[in-house]
Design a protein around this motif. Structure first.
Motif, short mmCIF file in Angstrom:
data_model
loop_
_atom_site.label_atom_id
_atom_site.label_comp_id
_atom_site.label_asym_id
_atom_site.label_seq_id
_atom_site.Cartn_x
_atom_site.Cartn_y
_atom_site.Cartn_z
N LEU B 56 0.85 -1.28 -0.08
CA LEU B 56 -0.11 -0.07 -0.12
C LEU B 56 0.81 1.22 0.00
O LEU B 56 0.41 2.38 -0.43
CB LEU B 56 -0.91 -0.02 1.18
CG LEU B 56 -2.11 -0.92 1.13
CD1 LEU B 56 -3.05 -0.94 2.51
CD2 LEU B 56 -3.03 -0.62 0.13
N GLN B 57 2.15 1.19 0.52
CA GLN B 57 2.83 2.23 0.52
C GLN B 57 3.65 2.43 -0.70
O GLN B 57 4.25 3.36 -0.88
CB GLN B 57 3.71 2.17 1.79
CG GLN B 57 3.36 2.18 2.97
CD GLN B 57 4.23 1.88 4.13
OE1 GLN B 57 5.49 1.39 3.94
NE2 GLN B 57 3.69 2.04 5.25
N LYS B 58 3.74 1.57 -1.43
CA LYS B 58 4.45 1.77 -2.79
C LYS B 58 3.55 2.68 -3.88
O LYS B 58 2.31 2.61 -3.95
CB LYS B 58 4.68 0.27 -3.36
CG LYS B 58 5.35 -0.60 -2.67
CD LYS B 58 6.97 -0.98 -3.05
CE LYS B 58 7.55 -1.62 -2.14
NZ LYS B 58 9.14 -1.38 -2.48
N GLU B 59 4.57 3.23 -4.90
CA GLU B 59 3.72 3.94 -5.69
C GLU B 59 3.36 3.12 -6.78
O GLU B 59 3.62 1.80 -6.91
CB GLU B 59 4.78 4.91 -6.36
CG GLU B 59 5.74 4.40 -7.21
CD GLU B 59 6.78 5.25 -7.90
OE1 GLU B 59 6.04 6.43 -8.08
OE2 GLU B 59 7.91 5.17 -8.27
#
Lengths: 1287, 322
Positions: B56-59
């Motif tokens: 979820l934190q990745k682009e």
């Protein structure tokens, strides 16, 4: 005395044969004359008064007439410088006067002339019959046949044929000065030559005059002969001789005298010839109309004859324009008219026979009007066959007189019952042969296909239109009016038919099949039409053989129609031949584009011949089937249908050649008005006979009533065939014409007018809602609504197309037919609309693009539909004829009480027809379903709406009218009729079969087409179960599929028209260019796949449950597996078209215009609503279920509850919305930064986007292999087409 | 009240939170056990949760060739379908199921949504690997749906015929039938059907030997290749949910028996059964087998499980009771 007769006979036969062998003119004439002595001796040999009078009469006649012949022959021989007939060829060109007189003499000798014929030979034959010397009589007649043989040969050689040397010269001259008239150089020396021998000429003229006088006023000579015979042989109280000739009625005299007037006036003022002839023909028509003295049968035929001749004569003015010899043509035309009317109005067999012979003779001279080698050969055959037939008839007539002592038909009629069976049989057979030859019945037909093409076109028109019909007339008059069914039944019977009736019907069937099959093989258009004439005559006689009142009405009505249709076709074809100078069909390619009026009329005639509504031929075909079924001989009807299926093949091919091939001929103009007018008038008759059959039927009924009264036939009520055109059908039908003519100006106008027309139809249906039941009303509303959307869509789709007014016209008319199908309250009207919807309107809509592919596919589809409709046709007639009513409600009430065999067969046939319409078991999709080559709005409409007519009518027939209950009488399995199981299984196999085939397709539309077939399988499966669940599911899918399938087609059309592609292999990545189309497509596709809560789910779910409820677990499995395939093929479509990479050539594709997007948007919106709120359509469906007495399902607006479980769209939608919120929440919770990258290519950097696109052909390899293997091993060997798997 | 209950069911239990957690647990156990069979240490049980948070934190990477909207939205389809399905399946002794819509046929369709999502997303990505992956996904769907359908029909018939009809698709009725007549697993005639159902599970989840669509050695994860960030997270979540659904379905159809009437015990019993199903059909199988070719898989599914399922079907149809 007997010895004397034998002697005469020997002389007769021997010398006739010698004459036949003679090659020299004089010798031939001498032998022939000696043979006549044989006749005289034969007459004397009987020792009766009639024989002796006949002998004396013959002597005097022959003396006079042979004098003329010998004098003329001598002069010809001198002029020609040879005895040899061969060398005298072509004398007609150089010595027209001499040869004409010669021919006149010979015809007179044979008893034929424009005046009354001599009756001496009849008397001689008669006397032999009187004495019971039948063999002598027959031999004498055979002698006459031989005589006719060589005389006609002589006349043709000398008078008509071109000389051997002249042929070459004429050909040369033609080449040299093509522009000049070729007759002139030949005629001038002839004129000079004929001046040479004045005295001989005077003698010949004198003898000619005497012959004419003797023929004109035979009474005094007969009287003289009678007195002489009485005196010579001392007979004190002679029995009166048969009076052959009675005074001629005015109806005959007008054209007869007119003929001479035309000939004489035409000689001096050539320009007037044609006009005068037309005037006389017109006068005859009027006379026939107002003549109250003739009976109904005669009146009908007189009117037909005179009317067609009037048309032909008008046409002939144009046809023979610029030809010098047309006075002779018009002369014989009017003579033919007179003698035909003579036959039709005779109440005496004597006159009947005389006119019959004259008719043959006069028409023969018209056939050989252009004396080419071919025409002469054909003419010879025609004459010999018809004359021989007539001699048979003569024999029969004389036998009758011998038995009953009268020629009067009424008298014969009342006494016929007392005839000994052997005599009766002989007489009847004699008449059947005599009239059968003329009608062209197999095996007496061989003149027909030769004479028609050889004759000038107006003459072919007469031959086909009325001369063959006079054969039919003779058959009806003699068999049914004079003898009557009661008498015929004395000759034995077969089943319900009399033996003779059976014979005639069998001849008819043979003729019709032979004719149709031969027509199929023809390359010459006139030969084709000639064989087709045989086929139609065959239909008529097949029907007539039934010997019922209905069959009579049907046969006669077809006589009327065929006279108009074929008469018109020959005239129209004549125009083409006249213009292009060829009769070969291939050379007529595309002529319809340059001669639209002629060819337009022609195509109407052809459609009518195929028996398609709303043209005359349909009504008569219907009546014939009705008659056959009513008489209990439905398979006669089946033969008629089989014949017309064969016919449809060559007719539609003809239409295709004429209209849709490329025209490559010279620049030509439309024909002159004088030729077009008759063609148009006859076309109008054809159309009016279809739209308002009651007028012509009144004439026919009068004729049939008369025959029935005369022949003791039971009069039954004939079906009430008033074709009613309700407003809701009339609006699109007339609107179509309106669009066609107003839309010629601009493309936009045509489109917008048609949108307006459809809006009007929709409004009209809504307004007339009170008169329709809920089922019909809702279907009709859907029909018009979707049509409206598709027309709107067409505005964009067709904006670069050609002939848009034509496109819109046929589309709208097709919709009109469909509205009729949906709303008809009687079976007859229903079938008319069914045929309109599924035959020509469909064909013309489908082949609109006119590409070779489109034409080929359209042709196949047309034939398949035609066959399907034929099944339904027979089924419809079987039910209505036995129920005695067309009213659907009345039939429904009666159906249960009908005999099971009849009613069930009718229902089965109708069901087969409907299932064929639904294209079940798609083994030959190229025949079964609308081809992919049609314009997309049409394809979409057919797929989504038009094909629904099949399940719609299955429901009506089986459940509302009670057909299923009737089928149940044939066997039940549990509480379901066994046959309904058969239908269920057909549907189940269709679902999976078509689904599998859809999976392997790569054609954009082919995929959707298979999908449609598969989805209609669901509908049919549901309804065939006949339960609440099945019917609700089937009907719900009926509605759902209408919207999402049309939507998918419109999306496909948008791709096709924006990207110019037809195959899925050629596209990719369009979703980025056409986002709206993609969105709409997704809605349609998800609905199709039935992903909950999209619309397809609810309906399919109901169907699965219905299957399981009925214990049909395998059907449930089939349909469930079908859904998996559905997902497969829609994803394939979606991927290939919208996703993946965009090919370079499609870089510039744009989104579809708003006229296309708006209908797609509306359809998507409806699909979405239907998915979430199934209660809306179910409200209507439950009312339809009430009509079938099937309990309503338990449902709310957002859900359905069934014994097997529930489905709550509302709850599921809420759940999904919540899940969606959670999902989106997760998305929002995460990192929202987006970076565009290149797709991963494993490090390879030198490949283009086109290279990495995985196209349709690369998908699903393993399942495809299995499907293709199964298809190749199971379907291809049986149905023989591997084309469907497009590898 | 019922609306509130529905929201609760949807968000907390048995859907929503519970289902997601259970899915993570199943995945975690699977990975751990898988590693243990291979004699590795393996990740901790909560590894899937960590992965989720990480993803979820990745682009988000979107290929140029992709159809942006569809590519982004596709993962949602399966997630929605699975989450909705999670609410429907009853947990005997704990949760009666969403009776009004808990229909086996509806579930069957919902069960197909993850595959649908995967295929649409793959197709929309514009990657050739993904496209091949999607094509294979469809092919294998066709393969395993056939036996799956037969099994579901057989169960429905078994229950329906006992209730005086021919078939019953209500999950509630299926459970109550087994409560009265004993679980299907104890009915010998239904054993072939159970086996067939178990055979279908690896293909539905897409694991070895039926991970042909993803086949990382050939297709580099196929449909998932271009996904990253929250999109990939969503797919992973969906995968976990699917494990829950399919195992819960197996439990409900064949062995929904309870241990007493205390809900917590029953819930744990249920979770245990799910774990058992997953480890048996997924973990053990994928740890011991190698990947099949597509044609082999097709052949397998259209013969062995179909035949097994048909045996039960015919026996049921004939009303045989052993």
């Amino acid at each position: 005395m007997y010895v004397l007769s034998v002697l005469g006979l020997v002389i007769l036969v021997v010398f006739e044969l010698l004459a036949l062998k003679s090659q020299k003119l004089m010798r031939l004439l001498v032998f022939s004359s000696i043979a006549e002595v044989g006749y005289i001796i034969l007459g004397l040999g009987t020792g009766t008064f009639s024989g002796q009078t006949g002998a004396l009469l013959h002597l005097s006649y022959q003396f006079l007439m042979r004098g003329l012949v010998f004098a003329a022959a001598a002069a010809i021989i001198v002029r020609g410088g040879s005895q040899s007939i061969e060398k005298l060829r072509g004398m007609g060109r150089t010595s027209p006067f001499l040869t004409t007189m010669f021919a006149f003499g010979i015809f007179s000798v044979m008893g034929l002339s424009p005046f009354k014929g001599s009756i001496s030979k009849f008397l001689i034959v008669y006397s032999n019959i009187e004495k019971g010397y039948y063999v002598f009589a027959v031999l004498a007649i055979i002698g006459s046949v031989i005589e006719a043989w060589y005389f006609i040969n002589v006349i043709q050689s000398i008078c008509f044929k071109a000389a051997e040397s002249e042929k070459g010269a004429a050909a040369e001259a033609q080449i040299k000065n093509a522009g000049q008239k070729k007759m002139k150089p030949a005629a001038e020396p002839a004129a000079k030559a004929s001046k040479g021998s004045m005295p001989v000429n005077i003698l010949i003229v004198l003898l000619g005059l005497l012959t004419a006088l003797a023929s004109l006023f035979p009474e005094s000579i007969v009287k003289l002969a009678e007195d002489l015979a009485a005196g010579m042989f001392g007979i004190s109280n002679p029995t009166p001789l048969p009076v052959f000739d009675t005074p001629w009625p005015i109806l005959v005299l007008v054209p007869y005298i007119g003929a001479f007037a035309v000939f004489i006036i035409g000689h001096f003022i050539p320009k007037l010839t044609g006009i005068l002839a037309v005037g006389i023909a017109a006068a005859t028509v009027c006379l026939a109309w107002f003549d109250g003295s003739i009976d109904g049968l005669s009146r009908l035929f007189t009117l037909i004859i005179s009317f067609v001749v009037l048309m032909a004569s008008l046409y002939s003015i144009g046809y023979f324009k610029g030809e010098t010899n047309n006075k002779r043509y018009f002369f014989f035309l009017l003579l033919t008219l007179g003698s035909l009317i003579g036959v039709a109005v005779s109440t005496q067999f004597g006159n009947f026979y005389v006119f019959w012979e004259l008719m043959t003779w006069a028409s023969y001279l018209m056939i050989v009007h252009e004396p080419t080698e071919k025409a002469l050969k054909a003419g010879f055959k025609y004459f010999m066959m018809c004359a021989t037939g007539a001699y048979f008839m003569q024999f029969g007539i004389l036998m009758l007189h011998n038995e009953l002592g009268t020629f009067d038909m009424n008298a014969v009629s009342s006494a016929a019952g007392s005839l000994p069976p052997a005599v009766l049989l002989a007489v009847v057979l004699a008449f059947v042969i005599g009239t059968g030859v003329k009608a062209g019945l197999v095996p007496m037909h061989s003149w027909l296909p030769e004479a028609h093409p050889a004759a000038p076109s107006p003459v072919s028109s007469l031959l086909s239109g009325i001369l063959t019909k006079i054969g039919i007339y003779g058959l009806i008059r003699v068999l049914f009016a004079v003898f009557g069914v009661g008498v015929l039944a004395q000759l034995g019977s077969a089943g319900k038919l009399s033996g003779i009736g059976l014979l005639i019907s069998v001849l008819g069937i043979a003729t019709l099949l032979y004719g149709e099959i031969m027509a199929l093989l023809q390359k010459d258009i006139k030969r084709l039409l000639a064989y087709s004439t045989m086929a139609q005559i065959g239909e008529i006689t097949t029907t007539l053989g039934l010997g019922t009142y209905l069959s009579l009405v049907a046969g006669l009505y077809h006589v009327v129609n065929h006279a108009a249709m074929k008469g018109m076709l020959f005239l129209a074809v004549g125009i083409l031949i006249h213009t292009l100078k060829t009769q070969e069909i291939v050379k007529l390619k595309g002529i319809g584009k340059v001669m639209p009026v002629t060819c337009g009329c022609m195509s109407i005639g052809i459609l009518a011949l195929m028996g398609l509504p709303p043209f005359g031929g349909f009504i008569s075909k219907f009546l014939m089937l009705y008659a056959a079924v009513s008489a209990g001989y439905w398979y006669f009807g089946a033969f008629i249908l089989l014949g017309s299926i064969i016919g449809a093949i060559y007719y539609i091919r003809l239409i295709r050649t004429i209209f849709f091939e490329k025209y490559e001929g010279p620049a030509v103009k439309e024909a002159p008005l004088v030729m077009l007018i008759p063609v148009m008038i006859l076309t109008a008759v054809v159309v009016l006979n279809g739209l308002f059959p009651q007028y012509a039927l009144n004439l026919v009924k009068a004729a049939a009533d008369y025959v029935a009264a005369q022949g003791g036939m039971a009069v039954t009520t004939i079906p009430q065939i008033v074709v009613s055109w309700p407003v809701i059908v009339a609006i699109p039908m007339l609107g179509g014409l309106f669009v066609y003519f107003l839309g010629k100006r601009s493309k936009k106008t045509a489109g917008w007018i048609s949108v307006a027309v459809m809006t009007a139809s929709l409004a009209a249906i809504a307004v007339s809602s009170g008169r329709l039941d809920i089922f019909a009303l809702s279907f009709a509303l859907l029909i018009a609504f979707v049509a409206l959307l598709n027309l709107l869509y067409s505005l964009g789709y067709m904006s670069h197309g050609h002939a848009q007014n034509r496109y819109y016209m046929f589309f709208i008319m097709m919709v009109g037919g469909l509205i009729g199908v949906a709303t008809s309250k009687d079976m007859f009207a229903f079938f008319i609309f069914w045929e309109i919807m599924s035959s020509w309107t469909l064909y013309f809509s489908i082949i609109h693009e006119e590409t070779q592919d489109a034409l080929k596919e359209g042709f196949k589809y047309f034939i398949f539909n035609y066959i399907g409709a034929s099944f339904a046709f027979l089924g419809m007639v079987m039910i209505t004829a036995n129920a005695g009513t067309f009213d659907i409600a009345a039939i429904a009430a009666k159906l249960g009480s009908l005999p099971v065999s009849v009613a069930a067969s009718g229902i089965i046939l109708l069901t087969v027809g409907f299932l064929m319409k639904a294209a079940v078991l798609p083994f030959r999709i190229d025949f079964q379903m609308h081809p992919a080559t049609a314009p997309t709005p049409v394809s979409g409409y057919i797929s989504s709406v038009l094909l629904k007519s099949a399940p719609y009518w299955l429901i009506r027939l089986l459940f509302i009218m009670g057909g299923a209950a009737m089928l149940g009488k044939l066997g039940m399995s549990g509480n379901t009729p066994v046959l309904m199981y058969v239908v269920s299984w057909i549907a189940g196999l269709t679902i999976i079969g078509a689904g599998a085939m859809a999976l392997v397709q790569r054609g954009i539309k082919r995929l959707l087409i298979y999908s449609t077939v598969s989805q209609i399988g669901y509908i049919v499966l549901g309804l065939s179960l006949g339960t609440t669940l099945g019917m609700s599911g089937g009907l719900l899918h009926f509605i759902n599929h209408m919207f999402f399938k049309d939507l998918l087609f419109l999306c496909a059309g948008a791709i096709m028209v924006q990207a110019h592609v037809t195959r899925l292999d050629e596209v990719g990545g369009l979703g980025r260019k056409m986002p709206f189309t993609l969105s709409f497509f997704m809605v349609g596709a998800l609905s199709l796949a039935g992903i909950p809560p999209f619309s397809g789910f609810t309906s399919k779910w109901l169907i699965y449950e219905a299957c399981m409820q009925q214990g049909q677990v395998f059907l449930a499995l089939l349909s469930l597996a079908g859904s998996v395939l559905t997902m497969g093929y829609f994803l394939k479509f979606m991927h290939s078209a919208f996703f993946g990479t965009l090919p370079k050539k499609l870089e510039n594709v744009k989104e579809a215009p708003w006229t296309m997007l708006v209908p797609m948007g509306i359809l998507s919106a409806i699909s979405l609503v239907l998915g979430v709120v199934p209660g809306l359509p179910l409200t209507v469906i439950s009312k339809v279920l009430d009509m079938m007495n099937i309990p309503r399902p338990e449902f709310t607006l957002f859900g359905i509850n069934t014994p097997l479980g529930a489905w709550q769209t509302g709850v599921v939608v809420i759940l999904m919305l919540m899940a969606g919120v959670i999902g989106i929440g997760l998305f929002l919770l995460g990192n929202r930064k987006v970076r565009r990258t290149n797709a991963y290519t494993c490090g390879v950097s030198d490949i283009t986007n086109d290279d990495i696109h995985v196209s349709a052909g690369n998908l699903y390899e393993s399942p495809d292999e299995i499907i293709e293997k199964v298809h190749d091993t199971v379907v291809v060997p049986v149905f023989g087409n591997g084309e469907e798997v497009q590898k | 009240m019922s609306a509130l209950k529905l929201v609760f069911n949807m968000l907390i239990f048995p859907g929503g939170l519970f289902a997601i957690m259970l899915g993570m647990l199943l995945m975690g156990v699977d990975r751990k056990l898988y590693a243990r069979i291979q004699r590795r240490v393996g990740p901790p049980l909560y590894q899937p949760f960590i992965d989720l948070v990480k993803l979820l934190q990745k682009e988000i990477l979107v290929p140029q060739t992709a159809n942006y909207t569809v590519f982004r939205a596709a993962p949602l389809i399966g997630f929605i379908g699975m989450l909705a399905a999670a609410v429907m399946i009853p947990i005997s002794g704990v949760y009666p199921g969403l009776d009004s819509s808990a229909n086996l046929l509806v579930l069957l369709y919902l069960l197909a949504t993850p595959a649908l999502a995967l295929m649409i997303g793959a197709s929309a990505s514009g990657s050739p690997y993904s496209a091949i992956g999607y094509s294979r996904e469809m092919s294998i769907t066709i393969a395993y749906e056939a036996p799956l359908l037969v099994v579901l029909m057989t169960v429905a018939m078994k229950v329906g015929m006992a209730n005086g009809g021919f078939a019953d698709f209500s999950l509630g009725h299926i459970i109550s039938y087994q409560q009265q007549n004993g679980s299907m697993i104890f009915d010998i005639t239904m054993l072939p059907a159970l086996l067939a159902f178990l055979c279908c599970i690896p293909a539905t989840i897409g694991t070895v030997p039926f991970d042909i669509p993803e086949a990382e050695t050939e297709l580099a994860e196929g449909p998932l290749l271009e996904y990253s960030g929250s999109g990939l997270a969503m797919y992973n979540l969906t995968g976990g949910l699917k494990m829950v659904i399919i195992s819960a379905l197996a439990v409900a159809l064949f062995f929904p028996g309870t241990l007493g009437s205390f809900w917590l015990i029953n819930l744990l019993w249920f979770v245990f059964k799910c774990l058992l199903v997953i480890t048996l059909t997924i973990t053990v199988v994928r740890a011991t087998r190698a990947r099949m070719r597509m044609d082999q898989a097709l052949k397998f599914y259209l013969t062995v499980p179909v035949a097994l399922a048909l045996v039960s079907l015919v026996l049921t149809l004939l009303g045989v009771r052993i």
